[in-house]
Enzyme design. Structure first.
Site, PDB file in Angstrom:
ATOM      1  N   HIS A 142     -22.163 -10.312  -4.391  1.00 41.58           N
ATOM      2  CA  HIS A 142     -23.133 -10.130  -3.307  1.00 41.58           C
ATOM      3  C   HIS A 142     -24.495 -10.694  -3.679  1.00 41.58           C
ATOM      4  CE1 HIS A 142     -25.123  -6.494  -5.000  1.00 41.58           C
ATOM      5  NE2 HIS A 142     -23.924  -6.143  -5.407  1.00 41.58           N
TER       6      HIS A 142
ATOM      7  N   ASP B  57     -26.520  -7.171 -11.189  1.00 43.57           N
ATOM      8  CA  ASP B  57     -26.080  -6.660  -9.881  1.00 43.57           C
ATOM      9  C   ASP B  57     -26.817  -7.381  -8.770  1.00 43.57           C
ATOM     10  OD1 ASP B  57     -24.924  -5.157  -7.908  1.00 43.57           O
ATOM     11  OD2 ASP B  57     -26.086  -3.353  -8.303  1.00 43.57           O
TER      12      ASP B  57
ATOM     13  N   GLU C   7     -24.550  -5.989   0.493  1.00 43.15           N
ATOM     14  CA  GLU C   7     -23.644  -5.004  -0.107  1.00 43.15           C
ATOM     15  C   GLU C   7     -24.376  -3.699  -0.397  1.00 43.15           C
ATOM     16  OE1 GLU C   7     -21.652  -2.687  -3.247  1.00 43.15           O
ATOM     17  OE2 GLU C   7     -23.610  -3.627  -3.361  1.00 43.15           O
ATOM     18  N   GLU C   8     -25.631  -3.820  -0.846  1.00 40.62           N
ATOM     19  CA  GLU C   8     -26.329  -2.636  -1.364  1.00 40.62           C
ATOM     20  C   GLU C   8     -26.638  -1.591  -0.312  1.00 40.62           C
ATOM     21  OE1 GLU C   8     -26.391  -1.970  -4.271  1.00 40.62           O
ATOM     22  OE2 GLU C   8     -26.662  -3.710  -5.554  1.00 40.62           O
TER      23      GLU C   8
ATOM     24  N   ASP D  68     -18.507  -7.700  -9.346  1.00 42.12           N
ATOM     25  CA  ASP D  68     -19.696  -6.883  -9.046  1.00 42.12           C
ATOM     26  C   ASP D  68     -19.795  -5.717 -10.020  1.00 42.12           C
ATOM     27  OD1 ASP D  68     -21.954  -5.872  -7.849  1.00 42.12           O
ATOM     28  OD2 ASP D  68     -20.882  -4.877  -6.218  1.00 42.12           O
TER      29      ASP D  68
ATOM     30  N   HIS E  15     -29.606  -1.101 -10.544  1.00 36.67           N
ATOM     31  CA  HIS E  15     -30.595  -0.689  -9.530  1.00 36.67           C
ATOM     32  C   HIS E  15     -31.963  -0.349 -10.121  1.00 36.67           C
ATOM     33  CE1 HIS E  15     -27.093   0.728  -6.699  1.00 36.67           C
ATOM     34  NE2 HIS E  15     -26.989  -0.531  -7.048  1.00 36.67           N
TER      35      HIS E  15
END
Ligand code: ZN
Length: 476
Positions: free
Chosen positions: A298, A310, A344-345, A372, A442
């Site tokens: 993503h 990520d 995606e997030e 991912d 994140h």
């Protein structure tokens, strides 16, 4: 055109030296004399790994994505720049076709920096703690919220406190990820409901906000963001993450002093949906062009750090599979597609749109692979699909084991490819070593310097090797 940079920015600065096949030519001179059709699987897979380790471009691509674009939350100027980055990168590599697939995405903005402050601790007086609003959260507004805190480790414990104790309070969810779990995704899975659903659970009992222990390991100085899910028909309240170091400090302070007051101020808000795109590149199959093998990651990331692991890693690995094939002169029988999914997030709109269009066009996706789980060293692949397809994949284990690809035991694919499942597509997830993933996930720490070149290139080669086998033999 896209926001932020002039077009020539990409032409000059993103120009990645694509077709420098000299080394590849020497590597594959023996192969080209007989043609790939007669090359053994073993030799061809070795060729893929040799090419990736000697001439891989994944790391170079990731560097440009991380440093020229940076973080790229859906709807942001960074996401728009990332779309152009993806299109230019794949265009420069000369794939058969490169296109953008429009999709509307949620547009959440953080606004100015959050404030989280213990106001009147008997021990330390007033102190700012490290917090970060959760993605999708409403803000407190400029006036902020001042309230007492109630600490819980589970939703059950919260319910036992009941409305009379929770009303008007900030609920502090403080259950750690279990450090004894070797499977770090299982440790994450065991704690993440607090972040995803904590706000609505607390709001049902009258809480005014929630503060969630970061989904990370103990003693980190930074907070982890991530999505919050508001349940329908439940009042929405502000939600933030607190660093694990400060979660432990706050817990300690609360043990001595239950009347601590906390001041919380966040400025985030959800705006109107924004237009964006999935970015797609393709090499058309020579024999079975209607059978599609899709690989992807993503393109969006959270709005902190650079989204290196990520999921910048997954994006460049998907592109690299196509580039390696092209560099090696390998002409796939089936159509191979790299997709950089948007959103995606915090919405999964890109993955859903891709599957929706595939269905409308009656495309036949025989397999979808997603990377991912970070750009770390190979371990294997997860899979979900029919027993026959799984058995076929597991049959290739002996060919892949010499490259540290030995774990084929886990079920699963990936978030973005999940929506293809109802079309009968075999779903496969690239499974790297994940011990360090949740130190960066994140956070501001998910930056290019945390990625190792060799490990990243090995991941690209792993995916290319599997795509090669899927292409050569299909899944029937
Ligand atoms: Zn991701």
């Amino acid at each position: 055109m896209f926001l932020g940079f002039p077009d020539r920015f990409f032409t000059f600065q993103f120009k990645i030296d694509v077709m420098k096949p000299l080394l590849a030519v020497t590597l594959f001179v023996c192969l080209s004399t007989v043609g790939y059709s007669q090359t053994t699987d073993k030799d061809l897979i070795k060729g893929i790994f040799d090419a990736a380790l000697k001439e891989g471009k994944s790391y170079q691509m990731l560097h440009s994505l991380c440093t020229k674009v940076g973080h790229r939350l859906s709807g942001s100027p960074g996401a728009a720049a990332a779309v152009e980055w993806g299109r230019h990168t794949m265009d420069d590599f000369g794939f058969d076709s490169v296109w953008l697939q429009p999709v509307m995405v949620p547009h959440w903005v953080r606004g100015q920096a959050e404030v989280g402050r213990v106001v009147n601790s008997k021990k330390i007086g007033s102190k700012d703690l490290t917090i970060l609003a959760l993605g999708g959260s409403i803000g407190t507004g400029p006036a902020g919220i001042s309230a007492g805190i109630i600490e819980v480790k589970s939703f059950d414990e919260l319910k036992q406190y009941g409305e009379k104790n929770v009303q008007g309070k900030i609920v502090f969810f403080n259950r750690p990820m279990d450090p004894t779990k070797i499977n770090t995704f299982a440790a994450y899975g065991g704690a993440v409901e607090q972040r995803a659903n904590g706000a609505s659970e607390a709001a049902k009992l009258g809480a005014v906000a929630v503060m969630v222990r970061s989904m990370g390991w103990t003693n980190e100085t930074y907070a982890h963001t991530g999505g919050v899910r508001y349940a329908p028909m439940v009042r929405q309240i502000p939600a933030v993450a607190i660093s694990t170091q400060h979660a432990d400090l706050l817990s300690k302070l609360l043990k001595d002093d239950r009347d601590i007051q906390f001041y919380l101020e966040t400025h985030c808000e959800m705006l109107e949906d924004a237009p964006s795109f999935n970015v797609i590149g393709q090499i058309k199959g020579s024999e079975y062009k209607d059978e599609i093998i899709v690989i992807g990651g993503h393109l969006d990331s959270w709005d902190v750090g650079q989204g290196a692991h990520d999921d910048g890693a997954g994006c460049v690995q998907a592109i690299e599979v196509l580039r390696l094939f092209k560099m090696m002169g390998y002409k796939p029988k089936r159509t191979i597609r790299a997709v950089l999914y948007m959103n995606e997030e915090n919405g999964l709109r890109g993955g859903q749109k891709y599957a929706e269009i595939a269905k409308a066009k009656r495309e036949n996706h025989i397999a979808a692979i997603e990377s991912d789980r970070g750009g770390f060293a190979p371990r294997g692949f997860t899979m979900s699909g029919s027993d026959a397809a799984k058995a076929k994949l597991k049959n290739w284990k002996a060919l892949l084991e010499p490259y540290d690809l030995w774990d084929f035991s886990q079920e699963g694919g990936g978030a973005d490819i999940g929506p293809l499942a109802p079309q009968g597509t075999m779903l496969i997830g690239y499974l790297p070593d994940s011990q360090r993933y949740f130190s960066y996930h994140h956070t501001q720490e998910d930056t290019f310097d945390k990625v190792d070149k060799r490990e990243l290139e090995l991941g690209s080669a792993s995916m290319a090797a599997l795509v090669f086998l899927l292409d050569r033999y299909g899944l029937k």
